[in-house]
Write a protein that holds these residues in place. Structure first.
Motif, PDB file in Angstrom:
ATOM      1  N   GLY A 104    -102.734 -23.402 -84.879  1.00 31.09           N
ATOM      2  CA  GLY A 104    -103.382 -23.256 -83.583  1.00 31.09           C
ATOM      3  C   GLY A 104    -102.456 -23.067 -82.408  1.00 31.09           C
ATOM      4  O   GLY A 104    -102.597 -23.751 -81.379  1.00 31.09           O
ATOM      5  N   PHE A 105    -101.529 -22.132 -82.531  1.00 33.45           N
ATOM      6  CA  PHE A 105    -100.645 -21.763 -81.423  1.00 33.45           C
ATOM      7  C   PHE A 105    -100.967 -20.308 -81.084  1.00 33.45           C
ATOM      8  O   PHE A 105    -100.448 -19.393 -81.717  1.00 33.45           O
ATOM      9  N   PRO A 106    -101.846 -20.061 -80.100  1.00 35.86           N
ATOM     10  CA  PRO A 106    -102.316 -18.688 -79.840  1.00 35.86           C
ATOM     11  C   PRO A 106    -101.207 -17.713 -79.508  1.00 35.86           C
ATOM     12  O   PRO A 106    -101.363 -16.509 -79.727  1.00 35.86           O
ATOM     13  N   GLU A 107    -100.080 -18.209 -78.993  1.00 33.21           N
ATOM     14  CA  GLU A 107     -98.974 -17.322 -78.617  1.00 33.21           C
ATOM     15  C   GLU A 107     -97.976 -17.106 -79.753  1.00 33.21           C
ATOM     16  O   GLU A 107     -96.892 -16.562 -79.546  1.00 33.21           O
ATOM     17  N   LEU A 108     -98.329 -17.520 -80.966  1.00 30.03           N
ATOM     18  CA  LEU A 108     -97.400 -17.351 -82.087  1.00 30.03           C
ATOM     19  C   LEU A 108     -97.154 -15.880 -82.396  1.00 30.03           C
ATOM     20  O   LEU A 108     -96.023 -15.479 -82.716  1.00 30.03           O
ATOM     21  N   ALA A 109     -98.185 -15.060 -82.301  1.00 36.63           N
ATOM     22  CA  ALA A 109     -98.058 -13.639 -82.610  1.00 36.63           C
ATOM     23  C   ALA A 109     -99.296 -12.914 -82.103  1.00 36.63           C
ATOM     24  O   ALA A 109    -100.365 -13.527 -81.963  1.00 36.63           O
ATOM     25  N   PRO A 110     -99.190 -11.618 -81.825  1.00 42.67           N
ATOM     26  CA  PRO A 110    -100.396 -10.853 -81.494  1.00 42.67           C
ATOM     27  C   PRO A 110    -101.413 -10.981 -82.632  1.00 42.67           C
ATOM     28  O   PRO A 110    -101.066 -10.883 -83.800  1.00 42.67           O
ATOM     29  N   GLY A 111    -102.641 -11.232 -82.275  1.00 44.31           N
ATOM     30  CA  GLY A 111    -103.673 -11.413 -83.282  1.00 44.31           C
ATOM     31  C   GLY A 111    -103.920 -12.863 -83.661  1.00 44.31           C
ATOM     32  O   GLY A 111    -104.910 -13.165 -84.351  1.00 44.31           O
ATOM     33  N   GLN A 112    -103.052 -13.796 -83.219  1.00 51.55           N
ATOM     34  CA  GLN A 112    -103.240 -15.200 -83.572  1.00 51.55           C
ATOM     35  C   GLN A 112    -104.506 -15.772 -82.930  1.00 51.55           C
ATOM     36  O   GLN A 112    -105.205 -16.592 -83.543  1.00 51.55           O
ATOM     37  N   GLU A 113    -104.810 -15.345 -81.696  1.00 51.22           N
ATOM     38  CA  GLU A 113    -106.036 -15.805 -81.045  1.00 51.22           C
ATOM     39  C   GLU A 113    -107.260 -15.451 -81.896  1.00 51.22           C
ATOM     40  O   GLU A 113    -108.171 -16.275 -82.061  1.00 51.22           O
ATOM     41  N   LYS A 114    -107.288 -14.236 -82.423  1.00 50.94           N
ATOM     42  CA  LYS A 114    -108.424 -13.803 -83.239  1.00 50.94           C
ATOM     43  C   LYS A 114    -108.511 -14.613 -84.522  1.00 50.94           C
ATOM     44  O   LYS A 114    -109.613 -14.991 -84.957  1.00 50.94           O
ATOM     45  N   LEU A 115    -107.349 -14.911 -85.123  1.00 51.87           N
ATOM     46  CA  LEU A 115    -107.346 -15.732 -86.338  1.00 51.87           C
ATOM     47  C   LEU A 115    -107.919 -17.113 -86.059  1.00 51.87           C
ATOM     48  O   LEU A 115    -108.701 -17.649 -86.852  1.00 51.87           O
ATOM     49  N   ILE A 116    -107.531 -17.694 -84.931  1.00 59.27           N
ATOM     50  CA  ILE A 116    -108.045 -19.015 -84.551  1.00 59.27           C
ATOM     51  C   ILE A 116    -109.551 -18.944 -84.320  1.00 59.27           C
ATOM     52  O   ILE A 116    -110.308 -19.806 -84.774  1.00 59.27           O
ATOM     53  N   GLN A 247     -96.578  -9.469 -74.492  1.00 58.91           N
ATOM     54  CA  GLN A 247     -97.577  -8.844 -75.367  1.00 58.91           C
ATOM     55  C   GLN A 247     -98.962  -9.472 -75.184  1.00 58.91           C
ATOM     56  O   GLN A 247     -99.970  -8.875 -75.557  1.00 58.91           O
ATOM     57  N   PHE A 248     -99.006 -10.681 -74.631  1.00 62.78           N
ATOM     58  CA  PHE A 248    -100.256 -11.416 -74.528  1.00 62.78           C
ATOM     59  C   PHE A 248    -100.829 -11.255 -73.129  1.00 62.78           C
ATOM     60  O   PHE A 248    -100.144 -11.455 -72.131  1.00 62.78           O
ATOM     61  N   ALA A 304    -105.378 -28.318 -77.729  1.00 60.36           N
ATOM     62  CA  ALA A 304    -106.606 -28.462 -78.510  1.00 60.36           C
ATOM     63  C   ALA A 304    -107.788 -27.816 -77.794  1.00 60.36           C
ATOM     64  O   ALA A 304    -108.608 -27.139 -78.423  1.00 60.36           O
ATOM     65  N   CYS A 305    -107.867 -28.001 -76.485  1.00 58.79           N
ATOM     66  CA  CYS A 305    -108.981 -27.403 -75.740  1.00 58.79           C
ATOM     67  C   CYS A 305    -108.920 -25.883 -75.754  1.00 58.79           C
ATOM     68  O   CYS A 305    -109.958 -25.214 -75.832  1.00 58.79           O
ATOM     69  N   ARG A 306    -107.728 -25.332 -75.673  1.00 59.20           N
ATOM     70  CA  ARG A 306    -107.599 -23.873 -75.785  1.00 59.20           C
ATOM     71  C   ARG A 306    -108.128 -23.391 -77.132  1.00 59.20           C
ATOM     72  O   ARG A 306    -108.845 -22.384 -77.229  1.00 59.20           O
ATOM     73  N   ASN A 307    -107.796 -24.127 -78.194  1.00 61.50           N
ATOM     74  CA  ASN A 307    -108.292 -23.754 -79.517  1.00 61.50           C
ATOM     75  C   ASN A 307    -109.800 -23.934 -79.629  1.00 61.50           C
ATOM     76  O   ASN A 307    -110.493 -23.121 -80.256  1.00 61.50           O
ATOM     77  N   ILE A 308    -110.328 -24.995 -79.024  1.00 58.08           N
ATOM     78  CA  ILE A 308    -111.774 -25.197 -79.024  1.00 58.08           C
ATOM     79  C   ILE A 308    -112.466 -24.032 -78.324  1.00 58.08           C
ATOM     80  O   ILE A 308    -113.501 -23.527 -78.799  1.00 58.08           O
ATOM     81  N   MET A 309    -111.904 -23.594 -77.200  1.00 59.16           N
ATOM     82  CA  MET A 309    -112.487 -22.450 -76.482  1.00 59.16           C
ATOM     83  C   MET A 309    -112.549 -21.218 -77.384  1.00 59.16           C
ATOM     84  O   MET A 309    -113.563 -20.505 -77.432  1.00 59.16           O
ATOM     85  N   LEU A 310    -111.476 -20.961 -78.098  1.00 61.27           N
ATOM     86  CA  LEU A 310    -111.439 -19.803 -78.987  1.00 61.27           C
ATOM     87  C   LEU A 310    -112.431 -19.960 -80.129  1.00 61.27           C
ATOM     88  O   LEU A 310    -113.185 -19.036 -80.451  1.00 61.27           O
ATOM     89  N   MET A 311    -112.443 -21.125 -80.753  1.00 59.45           N
ATOM     90  CA  MET A 311    -113.310 -21.356 -81.909  1.00 59.45           C
ATOM     91  C   MET A 311    -114.788 -21.347 -81.523  1.00 59.45           C
ATOM     92  O   MET A 311    -115.644 -21.003 -82.326  1.00 59.45           O
ATOM     93  N   ALA A 312    -115.083 -21.733 -80.271  1.00 61.75           N
ATOM     94  CA  ALA A 312    -116.470 -21.784 -79.806  1.00 61.75           C
ATOM     95  C   ALA A 312    -116.919 -20.507 -79.114  1.00 61.75           C
ATOM     96  O   ALA A 312    -118.070 -20.406 -78.693  1.00 61.75           O
ATOM     97  N   GLY A 313    -116.002 -19.533 -78.969  1.00 61.04           N
ATOM     98  CA  GLY A 313    -116.353 -18.304 -78.265  1.00 61.04           C
ATOM     99  C   GLY A 313    -116.485 -18.492 -76.777  1.00 61.04           C
ATOM    100  O   GLY A 313    -117.213 -17.757 -76.112  1.00 61.04           O
TER     101      GLY A 313
END
Length: 320
Positions: A104-116, A247-248, A304-313
């Protein structure tokens, strides 16, 4: 995810990370964008009561010790092929290097946000690991730092990340001003750092705690021709980091143009972003990389909240 406001259950919400998540999500709940489920405090250790809330939740967030987190995942897995399946975000160390879990590190690589966003199981990064990986991964992936180079990482954190006993010792008058810890031991963040930064073997890691509640600095010295490719200076390293994070379009990592010669670890306390800097040391033919963040913000609850936002749309929602 249902068309209704997503339901979030924080298993272990009474701890520091859980409280931080609830505080950040409260404005979204007040606005009707999500709903926070709460367990009866008298039943917080009862597996059946916790699983019942998991079955109601779209996302279950685990703020538990490692063994308890593994037990909680087993409860969630029992629901996985039913109409009550829940996504899981684990804030413990237990699953950060496990197959089948998205990091759950959205800045790990392009496309990581979508994976999360698409994942059923997401592991929230560790605080020290967040700083170390943010500095090393872009440089290793671009070939500027050798994956098999001998690396040393020094870090200082606020005492709020050390659990109740450490917090109580610092809250007392005369608490320790500065303390090295885990000397001679392999820190639990090392497997995560090595894997996610792309390192061939674990670095030497020296963690420490300062007499302040929140904040963190991670620093990594690099010598030309040893860790760094020969002839590389601070400007080239800084440009490589900036090129990677540019890139982000939306992110919480900022590469500083003109770093100061001093750095206060508490500088980003209360914030959920992170600052990276490259400090040139021409006399030593090297650089010192630094990452500054809040150990409870970008290093825990904020991440964690950033990941929750992504996972919840709900990524476009304002949290704080």
């Amino acid at each position: 995810m249902t068309a209704q406001a997503p339901k979030i259950f924080i298993d272990g919400e009474a701890g520091t990370t859980g409280l931080g998540i609830r505080k950040r999500l409260a404005p979204l709940e007040q606005a009707g964008r999500l709903r926070l489920l709460a367990i009866d405090p008298a039943k917080r250790k009862e597996p059946a009561a916790r699983q019942a809330l998991m079955a109601e939740a779209d996302i279950t967030v685990l703020c538990l010790p490692d063994d308890a987190a593994r037990e909680a995942v087993a409860l969630a897995d029992e629901l996985e092929h039913t109409s009550h399946a829940t996504k899981v975000l684990d804030a413990s160390t237990a699953h950060r290097t496990q197959p089948g879990w998205v990091y759950g590190f959205p800045e790990l690589a392009p496309g990581q946000e979508k994976l999360i966003a698409q994942a059923r199981r997401v592991a929230n990064p560790g605080c020290y690991a967040t700083g170390a990986i943010a500095l090393l991964h872009p440089l290793v992936s671009q070939g500027l730092v050798k994956a098999d180079a001998p690396l040393s990482i020094n870090a200082v954190s606020g005492y709020s990340g050390g659990g109740r006993k450490m917090m109580e010792s610092h809250a007392r008058e005369g608490g320790p001003a500065f303390m090295l810890y885990a000397l001679g031991k392999a820190h639990k963040h090392l497997p995560e750092i090595s894997l996610r930064a792309g390192l061939a073997h674990p670095p030497l890691f020296v963690p420490s705690v300062g007499h302040f509640p929140q904040g963190m600095v991670v620093s990594i010295p690099l010598h030309q021709g040893v860790q760094l490719a020969p002839g590389l200076g601070g400007a080239e390293v800084r440009d490589a980091l900036a090129r990677f994070y540019n890139q982000f379009t939306t992110h919480g990592v900022h590469v500083l143009d003109q770093p100061q010669p001093t750095m206060v670890a508490e500088g980003l306390a209360g914030r959920d972003d992170m600052e990276l800097a490259v400090h040139s040391v021409p006399e030593a033919k090297g650089v010192v990389l630094t990452a500054r963040l809040d150990n409870l913000g970008k290093g825990a609850s904020g991440a964690a909240c950033r990941n929750i936002m992504l996972m919840a749309g709900l990524e476009n929602s304002k949290m704080i």
